[in-house]
Motif scaffolding. Structure first.
Motif, PDB file in Angstrom:
ATOM      1  N   VAL A   1      16.464 -24.727 -14.382  1.00  9.30           N
ATOM      2  CA  VAL A   1      17.318 -25.883 -14.177  1.00  9.30           C
ATOM      3  C   VAL A   1      16.840 -26.825 -15.179  1.00  9.30           C
ATOM      4  N   GLU A   2      17.910 -27.371 -15.743  1.00 11.28           N
ATOM      5  CA  GLU A   2      17.888 -28.419 -16.868  1.00 11.28           C
ATOM      6  C   GLU A   2      19.033 -29.474 -16.744  1.00 11.28           C
ATOM      7  N   ARG A   3      18.581 -30.618 -16.740  1.00 12.49           N
ATOM      8  CA  ARG A   3      19.398 -31.951 -17.046  1.00 12.49           C
ATOM      9  C   ARG A   3      20.146 -31.952 -18.456  1.00 12.49           C
TER      10      ARG A   3
ATOM     11  N   TRP B   1      23.667 -31.255 -14.500  1.00 11.76           N
ATOM     12  CA  TRP B   1      22.531 -30.242 -14.881  1.00 11.76           C
ATOM     13  C   TRP B   1      23.144 -28.803 -14.884  1.00 11.76           C
TER      14      TRP B   1
ATOM     15  N   PRO C   1      14.173 -32.888 -15.126  1.00  7.15           N
ATOM     16  CA  PRO C   1      15.124 -31.633 -14.842  1.00  7.15           C
ATOM     17  C   PRO C   1      15.659 -31.585 -13.389  1.00  7.15           C
ATOM     18  N   THR C   2      14.919 -31.944 -12.411  1.00  6.83           N
ATOM     19  CA  THR C   2      15.367 -31.569 -10.938  1.00  6.83           C
ATOM     20  C   THR C   2      16.316 -32.858 -10.729  1.00  6.83           C
ATOM     21  N   PRO C   3      17.325 -31.951 -10.002  1.00  8.90           N
ATOM     22  CA  PRO C   3      18.243 -33.025  -9.423  1.00  8.90           C
ATOM     23  C   PRO C   3      17.833 -33.828  -8.152  1.00  8.90           C
TER      24      PRO C   3
END
Length: 218
Positions: A188-190, A196, A95-97
């Motif tokens: 935060v989600e992809r 995202w 999920p983390t950009p």
């Protein structure tokens, strides 16, 4: 909270409540002086304030209530046109950009107050993800309101954002937890290979739910 004169106060009054990733006309463009997360904790639960833990726990209720208000206002077609962004249960692993430049667009759902519509979109703005001081940071680059915060690992499909708000010409953010009116908390989600979203449930002003689309800058 430091205040530097009448001009600064006037600017804050004019720009208050405009929106987290929206905001007034451009007033600053410098990278904020990032401060380490509280006690360099890696577990967001040890950092989040009790009010923010409660908001994060109730994210689904806030989401459904906001969508109900959008539907009641006859504006649901805009939501249904982008189900990937607005489906609360859609999330992909990682999920983390990655660090880099991004374009962030705020969509406010469900009016919380008489001055707002039940669906408000703000123009996209530049934001960045950086790794600094052992933490992953997400922050807005310029404008009168500039969120800055840390991304914490949570699950395989979700990271937690805890941060604060910079106003006007401020360059160094308050530490998270110092001022509840500035604190920000969200997930935060992809949702696509290079797309995202950040979801801020039950923000303190204007709306019931804020959704921020995050895509790589062109």
């Amino acid at each position: 909270m430091p205040v530097n004169g009448l001009a600064r106060v006037s600017g804050l009054i004019l720009c208050t409540m405009v929106g987290v990733f929206g905001g007034c006309a451009r007033q600053a463009s410098a990278q904020p002086a990032l401060v380490p997360p509280a006690d360099r904790q890696t577990d967001w639960r040890r950092v989040a304030t009790p009010p923010d833990r409660a908001r994060l726990r109730s994210w689904r209720g806030a989401w459904l209530e906001a969508l109900a208000k959008v539907r009641g206002a006859g504006l649901i077609a805009s939501i249904e046109a982008d189900p990937t962004l607005f489906d609360p249960d859609h999330a992909l692993p990682n999920p983390t950009p990655p660090a880099g430049r991004y374009r962030c667009q705020m969509i406010k759902l469900g009016a919380n107050g008489t001055a707002m519509r039940d669906l408000t979109r703000y123009p996209p703005v530049e934001c960045r993800v950086e790794v600094a001081d052992g933490a992953v940071w997400l922050y807005k680059v310029d404008g009168a309101q500039r969120p800055v915060g840390t991304l914490y690992d949570d699950t395989s499909t979700r990271a937690v954002f805890l941060g604060t708000m910079l106003f006007a010409d401020e360059q160094r953010p308050l530490a998270y937890g110092r001022d509840g009116n500035r604190d920000l908390a969200g997930y935060v989600e992809r949702i696509e290979p290079e797309r995202w979203r950040m979801v801020l449930p039950s923000p303190r002003f204007e709306s019931l739910l804020n959704v921020v689309e995050i895509v790589p800058a062109p």
